[in-house]
Design an enzyme around this catalytic site. Structure first.
Site, PDB file in Angstrom:
ATOM      1  N   GLU A  58       0.877  -1.190   0.000  1.00 52.68           N
ATOM      2  CA  GLU A  58       0.000   0.000   0.000  1.00 52.68           C
ATOM      3  C   GLU A  58       0.905   1.227   0.000  1.00 52.68           C
ATOM      4  OE1 GLU A  58      -1.825  -0.063   3.852  1.00 52.68           O
ATOM      5  OE2 GLU A  58      -1.628  -2.218   3.952  1.00 52.68           O
ATOM      6  N   TYR A 114      -7.850   4.988  -3.201  1.00 52.46           N
ATOM      7  CA  TYR A 114      -8.693   5.776  -2.310  1.00 52.46           C
ATOM      8  C   TYR A 114      -7.945   6.938  -1.692  1.00 52.46           C
ATOM      9  CZ  TYR A 114      -6.368   2.713   1.141  1.00 52.46           C
ATOM     10  OH  TYR A 114      -5.448   2.022   1.883  1.00 52.46           O
ATOM     11  N   ASP A 145      -6.693   8.384   1.781  1.00 50.56           N
ATOM     12  CA  ASP A 145      -6.449   7.995   3.165  1.00 50.56           C
ATOM     13  C   ASP A 145      -5.894   9.220   3.877  1.00 50.56           C
ATOM     14  OD1 ASP A 145      -6.271   6.482   5.424  1.00 50.56           O
ATOM     15  OD2 ASP A 145      -4.441   5.442   4.853  1.00 50.56           O
ATOM     16  N   GLU A 190      -3.942   7.051  -1.945  1.00 45.75           N
ATOM     17  CA  GLU A 190      -3.266   5.795  -1.610  1.00 45.75           C
ATOM     18  C   GLU A 190      -3.733   4.701  -2.533  1.00 45.75           C
ATOM     19  OE1 GLU A 190      -3.075   4.791   2.509  1.00 45.75           O
ATOM     20  OE2 GLU A 190      -2.745   2.656   2.154  1.00 45.75           O
ATOM     21  N   SER A 229      -3.475   0.427  -3.022  1.00 43.89           N
ATOM     22  CA  SER A 229      -3.054  -0.885  -2.523  1.00 43.89           C
ATOM     23  C   SER A 229      -3.056  -1.841  -3.696  1.00 43.89           C
ATOM     24  CB  SER A 229      -4.035  -1.406  -1.475  1.00 43.89           C
ATOM     25  OG  SER A 229      -4.174  -0.494  -0.419  1.00 43.89           O
ATOM     26  N   THR A 230      -1.946  -2.517  -3.897  1.00 39.15           N
ATOM     27  CA  THR A 230      -1.906  -3.501  -4.986  1.00 39.15           C
ATOM     28  C   THR A 230      -2.887  -4.628  -4.676  1.00 39.15           C
ATOM     29  OG1 THR A 230      -0.235  -4.933  -3.958  1.00 39.15           O
ATOM     30  CG2 THR A 230       0.584  -3.094  -5.304  1.00 39.15           C
ATOM     31  N   HIS A 244       3.359   0.590   3.039  1.00 43.59           N
ATOM     32  CA  HIS A 244       3.223  -0.586   3.894  1.00 43.59           C
ATOM     33  C   HIS A 244       3.242  -1.854   3.049  1.00 43.59           C
ATOM     34  CE1 HIS A 244       0.880   2.134   6.952  1.00 43.59           C
ATOM     35  NE2 HIS A 244       2.119   2.508   6.787  1.00 43.59           N
ATOM     36  N   ASN A 263       2.404  -6.098   3.052  1.00 46.37           N
ATOM     37  CA  ASN A 263       1.537  -7.091   3.690  1.00 46.37           C
ATOM     38  C   ASN A 263       1.960  -8.485   3.256  1.00 46.37           C
ATOM     39  OD1 ASN A 263      -0.685  -5.322   4.930  1.00 46.37           O
ATOM     40  ND2 ASN A 263      -0.470  -4.537   2.847  1.00 46.37           N
ATOM     41  N   ARG A 301      -2.322 -11.541   8.533  1.00 47.24           N
ATOM     42  CA  ARG A 301      -1.732 -10.673   7.519  1.00 47.24           C
ATOM     43  C   ARG A 301      -0.744  -9.798   8.269  1.00 47.24           C
ATOM     44  NH1 ARG A 301      -3.328  -4.993   5.580  1.00 47.24           N
ATOM     45  NH2 ARG A 301      -4.649  -5.077   7.407  1.00 47.24           N
TER      46      ARG A 301
END
Lengths: 505, 65
Positions: free
Chosen positions: A10, A85, A87, A92, A94-95, A149, A151, A236
């Site tokens: 992200e 989105y 944030d 931001e 996120s893949t 970030h 994950n 996660r």
């Protein structure tokens, strides 16, 4: 045996408005909406299951300073399975969930293209003289940071305390090849000298070893326990101790080495004599020393540089990997190890040899060159400008694109990944449903799709197994269904939960 | 720390596959690498925002995450 890894990134982008007085929230909404307004994204995110204050150590901690989930800001999901989105005050992305590290790099690059495309579309709508500028960085140089970030899917069976203690040594030392480089010091500590250049954008911001928060008192190990999958089987792991990389190979190494070391930890083969004493101080000290000579102390009493600690981690990981009859990174393992060894060799002898792979080395080469050219009478602000412009999303201005960084992803592949999901995770089902039936999807989340087929109830399809819903599982089914109703019928009652309200809206 | 930074003069990079090592050696190669970085610095001076320092001063972000 390690858990096959599912990974994703992200990235919050820095945002600046030139020539107008727009708040960063408004500007971020303009960016995301510029993309979704043209039908490139679906405005529907299901907030069921969002629990950013759930702590892996002790359960709910509502008193913690966690970011509130923002439902009024632009919130979209893309046909490639990504979430895009606003944030807080940043756009931001996120893949989607990826089975290979190569795919993480591909979708991170696709994310850059999506942000760049959004920036161009948004700017085309703005009056003359007004421009939104995006940066893929993590700090404004003035003490404010925003995250990139990672994950990773990890087995629930691993005790979280052991995982945290062992992984910390990797996060303190991986900066030697994952650092994106930064001019100056932020959040100066009493008794510590500021530095002109350091390895990492983020290292100055960590204040705790382990914790739940991501915006204040940032911890090296984040305990957010929001699995977005079956919590009995997996967690996660949410990693906040990393820089956003411009170098695709740095991203490959950042995610690849971490994914492999998580496998090593799952198999309980991590070399425990490498646990570092006082990691919160050391993550900063390692970052502050581009000569790479700083020595950290391990709990075993061992004294070692970050590069040498990485060499030991590499050796342990390679030895363990060679005993496996599977690759937790789905075919990337050998290449991760090979590139890891190459950069560690370069860092040991002559870091400039890795200037085409490591962001901080590439950036420092230019900073050093500018200082030499101007006999060091160069204003600090000019060096900071070079630092900032390294990360500019405008292709003409971006300095990283002029550094001859080695690439892994072709432009055509990145363009294709803007709209096509990975084939081998549940992101395939999410992306394909949104592409085929955008008007029938009420909302989506990582672990569910909610459909509106016109009846009194909405139809929610949980996706608690991230390995299901792949192309091989569902492509034929999706092709054979002409409508969502047909799809839901084919999935059967057990796979669908009727729900009264869509929590997304 | 500045002393350390000055000691590490850039000697070049390579631009092909990531696993290849820099082959350059000897004075001829050093000259080529020096000229590469000079070209890069010229280019950066050209593309650096005309008001770069002002831009940096105004660049303030809200914390995120």
């Amino acid at each position: 045996m390690p858990t096959p890894k599912i990974c994703g990134i992200e990235t919050e982008y820095g945002i600046f408005v030139r020539g107008a007085d727009l708040t960063p929230m408004m500007a971020s909404s303009l960016i995301v909406n510029a993309y979704s307004d043209e039908g490139l994204a679906l405005r529907a995110w299901d907030f069921t299951g969002e629990q950013p204050d759930f702590d892996a150590r002790v359960g709910w901690r509502p008193e913690a300073d966690y970011p509130e989930v923002e439902v009024l800001m632009a919130n979209t999901v893309l046909t490639n399975g990504a979430r895009y989105y606003v944030d807080h005050a940043h756009p931001e992305i996120s893949t989607p969930e990826c089975r290979s590290v190569s795919d993480v790099v591909l979708y991170d690059r696709a994310g850059e293209e999506i942000l760049r495309s959004s920036m161009e579309r948004a700017n085309a709508r703005l009056p003359e003289g007004v421009e939104i500028v995006l940066h893929k960085n993590n700090s404004d140089g003035k003490g404010n940071s925003y995250g990139c970030h990672e994950n990773y899917l990890v087995s629930r069976d691993v005790p979280f305390g052991r995982l945290a203690a062992q992984l910390t040594s990797h996060f303190v030392t991986r900066q030697v090849y994952t650092g994106a480089g930064k001019v100056g010091t932020e959040c100066s500590r009493d008794g510590e000298a500021d530095v002109l250049f350091q390895l990492s954008q983020r290292a100055d911001f960590f204040e705790e070893e382990v914790g739940l928060e991501t915006t204040v008192r940032r911890p090296i190990i984040n305990t957010r326990d929001e699995p977005h999958c079956d919590p009995e089987r997996w967690r996660r792991l949410h990693v906040i101790a990393g820089d956003a990389n411009m170098s695709e190979n740095a991203t490959f190494l950042k995610v690849g080495t971490t994914a492999l070391i998580l496998g090593l930890i799952e198999d309980n083969k991590f070399p425990d004599h490498l646990r570092i004493v006082d990691p919160v101080t050391e993550i900063r000290h390692v970052s502050h020393d581009p000569s790479l000579q700083h020595v950290v102390t391990c709990e075993s009493g061992k004294q070692i540089t970050a590069v040498d600690l990485q060499i030991e981690l590499f050796n342990s990981t390679q030895k363990w990997f060679n005993t496996l009859d599977m690759d937790p990174t789905n075919g990337d393992g050998a290449e991760i190890l090979s590139l890891w060894e190459t950069v560690l060799n370069a860092l040991t002898s002559q870091p400039e040899k890795a200037a085409h792979i490591i962001d901080w080395v590439a950036k420092k080469r230019v900073i050093d060159g500018m200082m030499a050219r101007h006999s060091e009478n160069i204003p600090l602000e000019r060096l900071r400008a070079i630092d900032l412009q390294y990360h500019d999303m405008n292709r003409e201005r971006c300095l990283a694109y002029r550094m001859s960084l080695a690439t892994r992803v072709t432009h055509d592949d990145a363009r294709r990944a803007m709209t096509e999901p990975p084939a081998d995770t549940r992101a395939f089902f999410r992306g394909e449903c949104i592409r085929k039936w955008p008007h029938d999807v009420s909302s989506a989340n990582w672990d569910s799709m909610v459909f509106d087929i016109g009846g009194p109830l909405l139809q929610r399809v949980p996706m608690m197994d991230p390995f299901k819903g792949t192309q091989s599982h569902v492509a034929a089914l999706l092709n054979s269904c002409e409508s969502v109703t047909a799809l839901l019928d084919a999935l059967g009652h057990d796979a669908v939960e009727p729900v009264a309200d869509d929590p997304g809206w | 720390m500045q002393e350390r930074i000055r000691q590490q003069k850039s000697t070049g990079s390579e631009q092909t596959a990531p696993s290849e090592e820099v082959q350059a050696s000897g004075s001829e190669a050093s000259e080529k690498l020096k000229s590469d970085i000079d070209d890069l610095l010229d280019e950066i001076d050209e593309v650096l925002e005309s008001n770069a320092e002002e831009f940096v001063k105004n660049y303030v972000q809200k914390g995120g995450e």
